[in-house]
Design a protein around this motif. Structure first.
Motif, PDB file in Angstrom:
ATOM      1  N   ALA A 183       0.830  -1.210   0.000  1.00  0.00           N
ATOM      2  CA  ALA A 183       0.000   0.000   0.000  1.00  0.00           C
ATOM      3  C   ALA A 183       0.859   1.252   0.000  1.00  0.00           C
ATOM      4  CB  ALA A 183      -0.915  -0.010   1.219  1.00  0.00           C
ATOM      5  N   ALA A 184       2.019   1.182   0.669  1.00  0.00           N
ATOM      6  CA  ALA A 184       2.898   2.361   0.687  1.00  0.00           C
ATOM      7  C   ALA A 184       3.413   2.655  -0.720  1.00  0.00           C
ATOM      8  CB  ALA A 184       4.056   2.134   1.648  1.00  0.00           C
ATOM      9  N   PHE A 185       3.794   1.602  -1.460  1.00  0.00           N
ATOM     10  CA  PHE A 185       4.259   1.825  -2.845  1.00  0.00           C
ATOM     11  C   PHE A 185       3.122   2.370  -3.705  1.00  0.00           C
ATOM     12  CE2 PHE A 185       7.670  -1.471  -2.009  1.00  0.00           C
ATOM     13  CZ  PHE A 185       8.682  -0.533  -1.985  1.00  0.00           C
ATOM     14  N   LEU A 186       1.915   1.830  -3.523  1.00  0.00           N
ATOM     15  CA  LEU A 186       0.756   2.299  -4.298  1.00  0.00           C
ATOM     16  C   LEU A 186       0.459   3.762  -3.966  1.00  0.00           C
ATOM     17  CD1 LEU A 186      -1.326   1.217  -6.261  1.00  0.00           C
ATOM     18  CD2 LEU A 186      -2.765   0.626  -4.335  1.00  0.00           C
ATOM     19  N   GLY A 187       0.540   4.096  -2.669  1.00  0.00           N
ATOM     20  CA  GLY A 187       0.310   5.477  -2.245  1.00  0.00           C
ATOM     21  C   GLY A 187       1.331   6.427  -2.840  1.00  0.00           C
ATOM     22  N   ALA A 188       2.598   5.991  -2.908  1.00  0.00           N
ATOM     23  CA  ALA A 188       3.640   6.844  -3.506  1.00  0.00           C
ATOM     24  C   ALA A 188       3.301   7.133  -4.959  1.00  0.00           C
ATOM     25  CB  ALA A 188       4.991   6.161  -3.389  1.00  0.00           C
ATOM     26  N   GLY A 189       2.809   6.121  -5.657  1.00  0.00           N
ATOM     27  CA  GLY A 189       2.434   6.313  -7.059  1.00  0.00           C
ATOM     28  C   GLY A 189       1.291   7.289  -7.203  1.00  0.00           C
ATOM     29  N   PHE A 190       0.265   7.138  -6.357  1.00  0.00           N
ATOM     30  CA  PHE A 190      -0.875   8.055  -6.413  1.00  0.00           C
ATOM     31  C   PHE A 190      -0.425   9.481  -6.095  1.00  0.00           C
ATOM     32  CE2 PHE A 190      -4.061   4.531  -5.785  1.00  0.00           C
ATOM     33  CZ  PHE A 190      -4.714   4.794  -6.964  1.00  0.00           C
ATOM     34  N   ALA A 191       0.436   9.626  -5.069  1.00  0.00           N
ATOM     35  CA  ALA A 191       0.857  10.968  -4.633  1.00  0.00           C
ATOM     36  C   ALA A 191       1.520  11.711  -5.781  1.00  0.00           C
ATOM     37  CB  ALA A 191       1.794  10.859  -3.444  1.00  0.00           C
ATOM     38  N   VAL A 192       2.536  11.100  -6.392  1.00  0.00           N
ATOM     39  CA  VAL A 192       3.295  11.840  -7.404  1.00  0.00           C
ATOM     40  C   VAL A 192       2.525  11.893  -8.714  1.00  0.00           C
ATOM     41  CG1 VAL A 192       5.503  12.060  -8.541  1.00  0.00           C
ATOM     42  CG2 VAL A 192       5.385  11.124  -6.265  1.00  0.00           C
ATOM     43  N   GLY A 193       1.819  10.818  -9.045  1.00  0.00           N
ATOM     44  CA  GLY A 193       1.098  10.794 -10.310  1.00  0.00           C
ATOM     45  C   GLY A 193      -0.018  11.817 -10.367  1.00  0.00           C
ATOM     46  N   LEU A 194      -0.895  11.814  -9.341  1.00  0.00           N
ATOM     47  CA  LEU A 194      -1.994  12.787  -9.329  1.00  0.00           C
ATOM     48  C   LEU A 194      -1.482  14.184  -9.021  1.00  0.00           C
ATOM     49  CD1 LEU A 194      -4.703  10.795  -7.363  1.00  0.00           C
ATOM     50  CD2 LEU A 194      -4.659  11.236  -9.789  1.00  0.00           C
ATOM     51  N   GLY A 195      -0.442  14.262  -8.163  1.00  0.00           N
ATOM     52  CA  GLY A 195       0.042  15.575  -7.729  1.00  0.00           C
ATOM     53  C   GLY A 195       0.690  16.370  -8.843  1.00  0.00           C
ATOM     54  N   ALA A 196       1.144  15.692  -9.892  1.00  0.00           N
ATOM     55  CA  ALA A 196       1.843  16.408 -10.966  1.00  0.00           C
ATOM     56  C   ALA A 196       0.876  17.015 -11.977  1.00  0.00           C
ATOM     57  CB  ALA A 196       2.805  15.466 -11.664  1.00  0.00           C
ATOM     58  N   ILE A 197      -0.408  16.571 -11.970  1.00  0.00           N
ATOM     59  CA  ILE A 197      -1.339  17.026 -13.011  1.00  0.00           C
ATOM     60  C   ILE A 197      -1.555  18.537 -12.912  1.00  0.00           C
ATOM     61  CG2 ILE A 197      -3.681  16.830 -13.893  1.00  0.00           C
ATOM     62  CD1 ILE A 197      -3.796  14.029 -12.790  1.00  0.00           C
ATOM     63  N   GLY A 198      -1.974  18.982 -11.716  1.00  0.00           N
ATOM     64  CA  GLY A 198      -2.324  20.386 -11.541  1.00  0.00           C
ATOM     65  C   GLY A 198      -1.139  21.306 -11.769  1.00  0.00           C
ATOM     66  N   SER A 199       0.023  20.914 -11.209  1.00  0.00           N
ATOM     67  CA  SER A 199       1.199  21.765 -11.340  1.00  0.00           C
ATOM     68  C   SER A 199       1.618  21.910 -12.791  1.00  0.00           C
ATOM     69  CB  SER A 199       2.353  21.192 -10.540  1.00  0.00           C
ATOM     70  OG  SER A 199       2.171  21.465  -9.197  1.00  0.00           O
ATOM     71  N   GLY A 200       1.527  20.813 -13.543  1.00  0.00           N
ATOM     72  CA  GLY A 200       1.889  20.903 -14.959  1.00  0.00           C
ATOM     73  C   GLY A 200       1.011  21.907 -15.679  1.00  0.00           C
ATOM     74  N   TRP A 201      -0.284  21.839 -15.412  1.00  0.00           N
ATOM     75  CA  TRP A 201      -1.220  22.767 -16.036  1.00  0.00           C
ATOM     76  C   TRP A 201      -0.892  24.200 -15.620  1.00  0.00           C
ATOM     77  CZ3 TRP A 201      -5.051  26.348 -15.219  1.00  0.00           C
ATOM     78  CH2 TRP A 201      -5.987  26.498 -16.235  1.00  0.00           C
ATOM     79  N   GLY A 202      -0.599  24.398 -14.323  1.00  0.00           N
ATOM     80  CA  GLY A 202      -0.335  25.741 -13.811  1.00  0.00           C
ATOM     81  C   GLY A 202       0.928  26.347 -14.391  1.00  0.00           C
ATOM     82  N   ILE A 203       1.994  25.540 -14.439  1.00  0.00           N
ATOM     83  CA  ILE A 203       3.266  26.064 -14.939  1.00  0.00           C
ATOM     84  C   ILE A 203       3.132  26.401 -16.420  1.00  0.00           C
ATOM     85  CG2 ILE A 203       5.675  25.477 -15.344  1.00  0.00           C
ATOM     86  CD1 ILE A 203       5.499  23.712 -12.841  1.00  0.00           C
ATOM     87  N   GLY A 204       2.400  25.565 -17.145  1.00  0.00           N
ATOM     88  CA  GLY A 204       2.184  25.855 -18.566  1.00  0.00           C
ATOM     89  C   GLY A 204       1.389  27.132 -18.766  1.00  0.00           C
ATOM     90  N   ASN A 205       0.401  27.359 -17.885  1.00  0.00           N
ATOM     91  CA  ASN A 205      -0.420  28.562 -18.024  1.00  0.00           C
ATOM     92  C   ASN A 205       0.371  29.830 -17.760  1.00  0.00           C
ATOM     93  OD1 ASN A 205      -2.939  27.913 -18.926  1.00  0.00           O
ATOM     94  ND2 ASN A 205      -3.930  28.933 -17.216  1.00  0.00           N
ATOM     95  N   ALA A 206       1.403  29.746 -16.902  1.00  0.00           N
ATOM     96  CA  ALA A 206       2.259  30.919 -16.673  1.00  0.00           C
ATOM     97  C   ALA A 206       2.940  31.313 -17.986  1.00  0.00           C
ATOM     98  CB  ALA A 206       3.292  30.616 -15.607  1.00  0.00           C
ATOM     99  N   VAL A 207       3.354  30.309 -18.749  1.00  0.00           N
ATOM    100  CA  VAL A 207       4.010  30.607 -20.025  1.00  0.00           C
ATOM    101  C   VAL A 207       3.013  31.201 -21.011  1.00  0.00           C
ATOM    102  CG1 VAL A 207       5.431  29.673 -21.855  1.00  0.00           C
ATOM    103  CG2 VAL A 207       5.557  28.709 -19.589  1.00  0.00           C
ATOM    104  N   VAL A 208       1.769  30.711 -20.972  1.00  0.00           N
ATOM    105  CA  VAL A 208       0.729  31.282 -21.849  1.00  0.00           C
ATOM    106  C   VAL A 208       0.579  32.777 -21.570  1.00  0.00           C
ATOM    107  CG1 VAL A 208      -1.738  31.268 -22.356  1.00  0.00           C
ATOM    108  CG2 VAL A 208      -0.531  29.122 -22.065  1.00  0.00           C
ATOM    109  N   GLY A 209       0.468  33.125 -20.266  1.00  0.00           N
ATOM    110  CA  GLY A 209       0.321  34.534 -19.903  1.00  0.00           C
ATOM    111  C   GLY A 209       1.511  35.355 -20.346  1.00  0.00           C
TER     112      GLY A 209
END
Lengths: 251, 93
Positions: free
Chosen positions: A8-34
């Motif tokens: 479960a700890a390995f599965l949790g690590a995957g969920f943490a980084v996998g889901l956690g990167a979605i929003g930041s990627g979108w946000g960092i890209g939007n800074a470049v758009v602006g």
């Protein structure tokens, strides 16, 4: 089941980084758009826009850094010898720690992108107001990271405070504790999405307002602070509910 | 067939514990997902109010009042989730 908590700890690590990167990627890209839109409008402010874009991107990556930290900690937990490796409750606590920060980082990353885009366009539209807009941008960026910080705190609590004494539980207590841990993480994780986006939306519009009418800045600042504080209330409810559920572990 | 039989037996054996666990997971899902909508909605209301104030600064008091009332109404679903989550936690004991 043997070693279910390590899995479960390995599965949790995957969920943490996998889901956690979605929003930041979108946000960092939007800074470049602006920044790109701003540079097209005001090529003479090239350098100021580039500098502001880098600051906004640093804020945007904040949420995914939290997720990465939790991911690394969970990965280390998964590889080490645990107190109660066959306990369902221990497994649920680790999975839930990963879900909490993974889902919780979504909103802050997206919100950071909203603030970045509007503040960069505002700087390009009215270069004289750069200092006012930047101040508003800093406040809004910092404020929309707070739900993600709550989710980070709950993840740390789930991993280090809750995860004790699971080897002495009976089977019934183990099942209830597993439900408790899972509920705690989902509550704080999902509860952090909406308020972060809401606060960022207020901040983005306040950044734009800071250029339009400098003499009425006080009024815009007032409505920004009040509006963002009311938006934040629901994430505080989620934090309270997860801390209440955590209190049940003492029984 | 044997696996299903033993699963059913296990569920019957631990029924009260599973009920409590389900109530707690339900409380978490209720408050977590219930917080998304009000958060976005209140932010949207306040953002548009800021936009309106920057466009028509002389209407500040009216816009501010509308913003507060709109946010209070948006908040209601968040409070429903909070109440249901507290009831479910009480149910779990």
């Amino acid at each position: 089941m043997k070693d279910i908590a390590n899995m479960a700890a390995f599965l949790g690590a995957g969920f943490a980084v996998g889901l956690g990167a979605i929003g930041s990627g979108w946000g960092i890209g939007n800074a470049v758009v602006g920044a790109a839109r701003g540079m097209a409008k005001q090529p003479s402010r090239n350098f100021a826009l580039f500098r502001s874009m880098l600051i906004n991107q640093a804020f945007g990556s904040n949420a995914s850094i939290f997720a990465l930290v939790i991911g690394i900690l969970l990965w280390l937990k998964g590889g080490s010898k645990l107190d109660a490796p066959d306990s369902l409750a221990q497994a649920a606590a680790y999975l839930s720690a990963g879900l909490s920060i993974g889902i919780g980082a979504l909103g802050s990353g997206i919100g950071s992108g909203l603030v970045a885009q509007d503040s960069l366009e505002a700087i390009a539209r009215c270069p004289k107001a750069e200092s006012r807009v930047s101040l508003m941008m800093f406040i809004a960026q910092a404020w929309c990271q707070t739900p993600c910080v709550f989710a980070f705190v709950v993840s740390i609590l789930l991993m280090y405070v809750v995860g004790n004494n699971f080897n002495v539980l009976t089977d019934e207590q183990n099942i209830v504790a597993a439900g408790r841990a899972l509920g705690m993480g989902i509550c704080m994780g999902a509860g952090a999405i909406g308020p972060a986006i809401g606060i960022a939306f207020v901040g983005a519009k306040a950044c734009q307002g800071a250029t339009n009418s400098p003499e009425h800045l006080q009024n815009i600042r007032n409505s920004f602070f009040v509006g963002a504080a009311v938006s934040e209330s629901t994430t505080v409810y989620a934090l309270v509910i997860s801390l209440l559920m955590m209190g049940g572990f003492a029984d | 067939m044997d696996a299903t039989q033993s699963l059913v037996e296990a569920i019957e054996k631990f029924a009260p514990a599973i009920k409590s666990a389900a109530a707690l997971v339900g409380a978490g899902i209720c408050m977590g997902f219930g917080a998304i909508g009000p958060g976005v909605g209140e932010g949207f209301a306040a953002g548009k109010a800021c936009e309106g104030i920057s466009r028509r600064p002389e209407e500040y008091s009216q816009l501010f009042r509308t913003m507060l009332i709109g946010q209070a109404v948006s908040e209601s679903t968040g409070i429903y989730s909070l109440v249901i989550a507290l009831l479910l936690i009480g149910k779990a004991g």
